[in-house]
Design a protein around this motif. Sequence first.
Motif, short mmCIF file in Angstrom:
data_model
loop_
_atom_site.label_atom_id
_atom_site.label_comp_id
_atom_site.label_asym_id
_atom_site.label_seq_id
_atom_site.Cartn_x
_atom_site.Cartn_y
_atom_site.Cartn_z
N GLY A 10 0.91 -1.17 -0.22
CA GLY A 10 0.04 -0.02 0.01
C GLY A 10 0.82 1.34 0.05
N ILE A 11 1.93 1.24 -0.87
CA ILE A 11 2.67 2.23 -0.76
C ILE A 11 2.72 2.88 -2.17
CG2 ILE A 11 4.42 1.51 1.14
CD1 ILE A 11 6.19 0.45 -0.90
N GLU A 12 3.31 4.33 -2.24
CA GLU A 12 3.17 4.98 -3.49
C GLU A 12 4.30 4.50 -4.42
OE1 GLU A 12 3.30 9.74 -5.28
OE2 GLU A 12 3.41 9.19 -3.13
N HIS A 13 5.82 4.24 -3.82
CA HIS A 13 6.90 4.04 -4.75
C HIS A 13 7.44 2.57 -4.25
CE1 HIS A 13 6.54 8.11 -5.99
NE2 HIS A 13 7.04 8.70 -5.05
N PRO A 14 7.97 1.91 -5.37
CA PRO A 14 8.33 0.58 -4.97
C PRO A 14 9.96 0.72 -4.27
CG PRO A 14 8.89 1.01 -7.13
CD PRO A 14 8.13 2.34 -7.02
N ILE A 15 10.03 1.30 -3.18
CA ILE A 15 11.21 1.49 -2.50
C ILE A 15 10.97 1.23 -1.23
CG2 ILE A 15 13.05 3.17 -1.75
CD1 ILE A 15 12.29 4.79 -4.55
N ILE A 16 11.92 0.29 -0.72
CA ILE A 16 11.71 -0.06 0.79
C ILE A 16 13.26 0.24 1.52
CG2 ILE A 16 11.61 -2.03 2.48
CD1 ILE A 16 9.79 -3.41 0.23
N GLN A 17 12.80 0.84 2.78
CA GLN A 17 14.33 1.29 3.72
C GLN A 17 14.75 0.03 4.25
OE1 GLN A 17 13.38 3.12 7.20
NE2 GLN A 17 14.96 1.96 8.05
N GLY A 18 15.80 -0.70 4.16
CA GLY A 18 16.09 -2.03 4.79
C GLY A 18 16.16 -1.57 6.14
N GLY A 19 16.21 -2.75 7.16
CA GLY A 19 16.19 -2.59 8.54
C GLY A 19 17.69 -2.45 8.99
N MET A 20 18.25 -1.73 9.62
CA MET A 20 19.62 -1.36 9.97
C MET A 20 19.69 -1.18 11.42
SD MET A 20 20.64 1.03 6.60
CE MET A 20 19.26 1.94 6.62
N HIS A 21 20.72 -1.80 12.29
CA HIS A 21 20.88 -1.78 13.48
C HIS A 21 21.37 -0.13 13.95
CE1 HIS A 21 21.21 -3.45 17.33
NE2 HIS A 21 22.52 -3.55 17.32
N PHE A 22 20.90 0.32 14.70
CA PHE A 22 21.06 1.56 15.38
C PHE A 22 20.97 2.70 14.17
CE2 PHE A 22 22.55 -0.78 18.85
CZ PHE A 22 22.19 0.40 20.08
N VAL A 23 20.14 2.36 13.24
CA VAL A 23 19.84 3.35 12.14
C VAL A 23 18.11 3.60 11.85
CG1 VAL A 23 19.93 3.93 9.74
CG2 VAL A 23 21.97 2.90 10.91
N ALA A 35 7.75 10.04 2.58
CA ALA A 35 8.11 10.40 0.81
C ALA A 35 7.64 9.28 -0.16
CB ALA A 35 9.65 10.05 1.04
N GLY A 36 7.04 8.24 0.39
CA GLY A 36 6.15 7.37 -0.58
C GLY A 36 6.71 6.12 -0.56
N GLY A 37 7.91 5.57 0.29
CA GLY A 37 8.37 4.34 0.36
C GLY A 37 7.85 3.65 1.72
N LEU A 38 8.39 2.55 1.78
CA LEU A 38 8.14 1.66 3.12
C LEU A 38 9.16 1.80 3.97
CD1 LEU A 38 6.02 0.11 4.50
CD2 LEU A 38 7.46 -2.13 3.59
N GLY A 39 9.08 2.82 5.14
CA GLY A 39 10.02 2.97 6.17
C GLY A 39 9.92 1.64 7.03
N ILE A 40 11.15 1.38 7.67
CA ILE A 40 11.35 0.30 8.53
C ILE A 40 11.91 0.44 9.81
CG2 ILE A 40 12.23 -2.07 8.69
CD1 ILE A 40 10.22 -2.12 6.60
N ILE A 41 11.44 0.28 10.98
CA ILE A 41 12.23 0.47 12.28
C ILE A 41 12.86 -0.85 12.44
CG2 ILE A 41 11.54 0.20 14.76
CD1 ILE A 41 8.96 2.18 14.02
N THR A 42 13.94 -0.83 13.06
CA THR A 42 14.78 -2.24 13.41
C THR A 42 14.25 -2.53 14.62
OG1 THR A 42 16.59 -1.30 11.96
CG2 THR A 42 17.06 -2.86 13.40
N GLY A 43 13.75 -3.75 14.78
CA GLY A 43 12.84 -4.08 16.20
C GLY A 43 14.07 -4.17 17.24
N LEU A 44 15.27 -5.23 16.89
CA LEU A 44 16.16 -5.62 17.76
C LEU A 44 17.16 -4.41 18.32
CD1 LEU A 44 17.08 -9.33 16.82
CD2 LEU A 44 15.26 -8.32 18.34
#
Length: 333
Positions: A10-23, A35-44
């Motif tokens: 359900g996003i506007e652009h086919p861009i995903i932000q990868g999960g990154m430790h402490f980022v 911005a229209g992508g899929l933002g990702i919170i790094t769980g651990l």
Amino acid sequence: MKTAITELFGIEHPIIQGGMHFVGFAELAAAVSNAGGLGIITGLTQKTPELLAKEIARCRDMTDKPFGVNLTFLPTFSAPPYPEYIAAIVEGGIKAVETAGRSPEQYMPALKAAGIKVIHKCTSVRHSLKAERIGCDAVSVDGFECGGHPGEDDIPNMILLPRAAEELKIPFVASGGMADGRSLVAALSLGAAGMNMGTRFIATKEAPVHQNVKNALVAATELDTRLIMRALRNTERVLKNANVDRLLEIEHAKGDKLTIEDIHDQVAGVYPKVMLDGQMDAGAWSCGMVAGLIHDIPSCKELVDRIMAEAEQIIRNRLIGFLDGTGATRKVA
């Protein structure tokens, strides 16, 4: 642009932000989603499920767009309380989870029961097919260029992506070497339905990391990453620095007798020192070869808008131009 990935999440652009430790904190995830992508919170990165729940709530205050959570499954001897982390994800209303590390198979029933779409990070076609078999909705196919763990097969994306397209029925995104509109168009051409960017999103205004880290990425070239822990079959691509040089010296001296204890000082507790304190020689931290394509520090919206505009220009002008005979004279930077 509509692809199987934009429809799935359900996003506007086919861009995903990868999960990154402490980022992957709320600030970056929200900025990418806005911005229209899929933002990702790094769980651990969140030390407890309760802290993850608070981070999800914090992100909800920053965006009304879809965002997800990365959950990396570690070896059982050091496993965090995954059921509690999943409960925090479900209770937070998250509908997209990026899984990584070991197979998420035992946790798939809980994720699917909550209506969560799962995209699993894989470095090979065989692992991608396993992800498909256990019910993952999509796969992030990571080529040898990627930062972090590229697996042990050393297959670059020019081969890995079309092989994945030949075998998979579920959609996949390309990860590793992704930075701009050229990357996106190439990924789509090779069969992907989008791209996952990790290192490129670190060098953005909203990335909650020390300015030294962003500056290091702008200064780095495609020659400045190193592969470590090959003897342990836990290969990781990292940015070269003084402590990485020391680590490689130890690896060379120890050979196949290397143990993780031998390089403890170069890999343990590094991410807070680098990402938060800006100690660039603290030790090994994941970075892709794509650093060679990072030349500025835009906002996430500026970056995503630029990628999509460049991709459209390449597709509409340059590629179609090859068919009508004008493409040879149209240059894309």
